[in-house]
Design a protein around this motif. Structure first.
Motif, PDB file in Angstrom:
ATOM      1  N   TRP A  65       5.088  71.332  37.380  1.00  0.00           N
ATOM      2  CA  TRP A  65       5.221  69.785  37.327  1.00  0.00           C
ATOM      3  C   TRP A  65       5.020  70.142  35.900  1.00  0.00           C
TER       4      TRP A  65
ATOM      5  N   ALA B  62      18.647  58.663  34.576  1.00  0.00           N
ATOM      6  CA  ALA B  62      17.558  58.433  36.042  1.00  0.00           C
ATOM      7  C   ALA B  62      16.993  57.360  35.708  1.00  0.00           C
TER       8      ALA B  62
ATOM      9  N   TYR C 239       3.665  65.265  37.506  1.00  0.00           N
ATOM     10  CA  TYR C 239       4.828  64.900  37.647  1.00  0.00           C
ATOM     11  C   TYR C 239       6.637  65.458  37.807  1.00  0.00           C
ATOM     12  N   ARG C 240       7.411  64.898  38.399  1.00  0.00           N
ATOM     13  CA  ARG C 240       8.469  66.094  38.615  1.00  0.00           C
ATOM     14  C   ARG C 240       9.659  64.781  38.649  1.00  0.00           C
ATOM     15  N   GLY C 241      10.939  64.997  38.026  1.00  0.00           N
ATOM     16  CA  GLY C 241      12.493  64.383  39.146  1.00  0.00           C
ATOM     17  C   GLY C 241      13.446  64.387  37.801  1.00  0.00           C
ATOM     18  N   PRO C 242      14.348  64.031  37.700  1.00  0.00           N
ATOM     19  CA  PRO C 242      15.068  64.146  37.228  1.00  0.00           C
ATOM     20  C   PRO C 242      14.969  62.727  35.374  1.00  0.00           C
TER      21      PRO C 242
ATOM     22  N   THR D  92       7.412  56.496  35.268  1.00  0.00           N
ATOM     23  CA  THR D  92       7.196  57.378  36.720  1.00  0.00           C
ATOM     24  C   THR D  92       5.533  55.971  37.192  1.00  0.00           C
TER      25      THR D  92
ATOM     26  N   TYR E  87      12.362  64.157  33.951  1.00  0.00           N
ATOM     27  CA  TYR E  87      12.078  64.516  32.794  1.00  0.00           C
ATOM     28  C   TYR E  87      12.222  65.498  31.870  1.00  0.00           C
TER      29      TYR E  87
ATOM     30  N   MET F 133      12.925  57.910  42.123  1.00  0.00           N
ATOM     31  CA  MET F 133      13.279  59.348  41.725  1.00  0.00           C
ATOM     32  C   MET F 133      12.197  59.995  40.993  1.00  0.00           C
ATOM     33  N   VAL F 134      10.518  59.745  41.210  1.00  0.00           N
ATOM     34  CA  VAL F 134       9.936  60.290  40.596  1.00  0.00           C
ATOM     35  C   VAL F 134       9.025  60.983  41.909  1.00  0.00           C
ATOM     36  N   ALA F 135       8.280  61.985  41.875  1.00  0.00           N
ATOM     37  CA  ALA F 135       7.302  62.584  42.536  1.00  0.00           C
ATOM     38  C   ALA F 135       5.818  63.278  41.661  1.00  0.00           C
TER      39      ALA F 135
ATOM     40  N   ASN G 131      15.979  53.840  38.302  1.00  0.00           N
ATOM     41  CA  ASN G 131      14.405  53.604  38.515  1.00  0.00           C
ATOM     42  C   ASN G 131      14.317  51.894  38.150  1.00  0.00           C
TER      43      ASN G 131
END
Length: 541
Positions: free
Chosen positions: A415, A215, A391-394, A347, A396, A368-370, A219
């Motif tokens: 999160w 990931a 945050y969350r996403g692949p 991030t 993490y 790919m970061v929320a 990014n």
């Protein structure tokens, strides 16, 4: 204890290969197994694919010389075979204590190739710190250069671990021609445990998976010119640091040649510039203090430096530094990366003109970061209000090694809670206004203020102590110790404190300044009120 289940290991007899061919452990598998293994999205598989299609292209170069993709693949397999002979199996931890080198990167890949978990350790740590990290990780084997071996010799617990020395011993192993027994490593398996400064004296081991780094590679490619095999990336920041690791992994996904700068290049900026020029480096990440030094080098703008993607992070950059970077490399895309080890790490990012237009911002969440900005109740705050960014996403992490309670706490509500307090403007740009976890960032290194406080407070002349970060012209921020003396008539000196803690914490963590006060401000419950200390000793300009 959290660790990986054992993965499938091929029982095929290892093939003997020379150090210069593209033969791999995959060759011992059936055609069906080879096809299945080639689907894996991790850097060991990328190495195997590049070794097949770009055998004679240079993969890594450094002070030890250059290795092609084919040579690197064979050398990694030989080191992996040695680890298997030493009993390393999937899920075992193997530490590395060394300065940057081609051997360092080779060892990382070898550890992962047998399903092991690499544990890179800070070479600036003292023996007591290394003892804790090696013991906490439960490492079975270790790699070290001469400097690392010297530290280990003074660390009684770590010294018990079998050690492979970089240099002649490592070269003999890497050039042996052996190939390891293939291990099917899943993307969800832990690749590394990276220790990070926490809010207590005990560092936390962040478990990062191969998927986390995949990931990060995606990014990173979105921050500047798309990554290709025509790029030349240089790694200057330490490979024990997430910034160095986060720069190395994408290069393997892109098939990019990587120049690993020798540590001595940082001691003389002219040598670093020479290396950029001779190796035709196009992509470089540095902390702001190093960019300032490089761009201030006499004659730098007359050199033929092909940099087209330059990035900075780990600590804030001033407008003067950014302008100097832009003036020195007018054709380069300038990007700022912000994040945390737990997110592998990027991030948020700030790129191009926004670096000047939104000075002080860490940018917007990327790829790919929320992200959300929340209050103490977990509700989103209004625009312009201060809250914690989560945050969350692949990217993490899998969790904190040996700290399940900390893992659960950090991911409350689904999160990751960063501890960074931010504000968001009307265009969606994020600004960090405080660090809830009391981390001091000095020269790009994270320093736990609590860890330094505990070391300082142990001095017999100290009754109470606090440590905060204060502005510094060279390091951006430096630790200031604020101390209440046990005997006001005989307060400790800065030199006494530095000498006392020299064997307790690494030298870069030591306070460089000292203030003596009658007493430290505490509230009714005894909690230290650091905001009052910052207001008095580190007021905002």
């Amino acid at each position: 204890m959290m660790q990986n289940p054992q993965r499938a290991v091929s029982t095929a007899v290892p093939t003997e290969v020379s150090s210069g061919t593209a033969a791999t452990a995959l060759d011992a598998l059936s055609p069906e197994e080879q096809l299945g293994a080639s689907r894996r999205l991790h850097w060991m598989n990328m190495l195997s694919l590049h070794a097949h299609s770009r055998t004679d292209d240079v993969a890594l170069t450094g002070a030890e010389g250059a290795v092609t993709w084919g040579q690197l693949d064979a050398r990694v397999s030989a080191v992996a075979a040695d680890l298997q002979e030493r009993g390393v199996v999937p899920g075992d931890r193997v530490f590395i204590l060394s300065l940057n080198s081609v051997s360092y990167a080779t060892a990382l890949l070898a550890i992962n190739s047998v399903g092991g978990i690499a544990v890179p350790l800070n070479i600036r740590s003292v023996a007591a710190e290394i003892d804790y990290l090696v013991t906490d990780s439960g490492a079975k084997v270790g790699f070290a250069d001469q400097m690392g071996a010297g530290i280990l010799a003074d660390a009684p617990e770590a010294a018990k671990i079998p050690l492979i020395g970089f240099g002649e011993q490592f070269e003999q192993i890497a050039s042996s021609g052996k190939a390891h027994r293939f291990v099917d490593v899943a993307e969800s398996d832990t690749a590394l445990i990276v220790y990070t400064s926490g809010t207590t004296s005990a560092p936390k081991g962040v478990m990062l998976t191969h998927l986390n780094f995949a990931a990060q590679a995606i990014n990173t490619n979105r921050l500047g010119p798309a990554g290709t095999e025509h790029e030349v990336a240089m790694i200057v920041v330490p490979l024990f640091h997430i910034a160095g690791l986060g720069f190395l992994y994408p290069a393997f996904f892109n098939g990019t040649k990587v120049v690993i700068a020798p540590p001595q290049a940082l001691m003389k900026m002219e040598a670093l510039a020479d290396l950029i020029e001779s190796e035709r480096v196009t992509k470089l990440f540095l902390v702001p203090t190093l960019w300032q030094a490089l761009c201030s080098l006499p004659g730098i703008r007359e050199r033929s430096l092909p940099l087209d993607a330059i990035s900075w992070g780990a600590s804030p950059a001033s407008r003067e530094t950014l302008q100097l970077m832009a003036d020195t490399f007018p054709d380069a895309v300038i990007s700022a990366a912000f994040g945390q080890t737990e997110m592998a790490p990027t991030t948020c990012a700030l790129t191009g003109e926004d670096s000047f237009r939104k000075m002080g911002s860490v940018g917007k969440p990327i790829g790919m970061v929320a992200a959300r900005v929340i209050d103490a109740m977990g509700d989103d705050v209004a625009q312009g209000e201060t809250g914690e960014i989560v945050y969350r996403g692949p990217g993490y992490m899998q969790g904190y090694w040996n700290k399940p309670e900390e893992t659960v706490k950090s991911s409350a509500g689904g999160w990751f809670h960063s501890g960074d307090l931010v504000q968001v403007d009307d265009e969606g740009f994020h600004y960090v206004v405080d660090r809830a976890k009391d981390i001091i960032i000095s020269g790009g290194e994270n320093i736990s203020s609590v860890e330094v406080e505990q070391a300082v407070a142990a001095h017999p002349k100290v009754a109470d102590a606090s440590v905060i970060g204060v502005p510094d012209a060279k390091w951006v921020e430096t630790p200031l110790a604020i101390v209440a003396a046990a005997d006001p008539a005989d307060p400790p000196t800065l030199e006494e404190i530095q000498a006392f803690i020299s064997d307790r914490i690494a030298s870069f963590k030591k306070p460089t300044r000292l203030e003596i006060v009658e007493e430290l401000p505490r509230n009714a419950s005894g909690k230290l009120q650091k905001h009052l200390l910052r207001k008095e000793f580190a007021p905002e300009e």
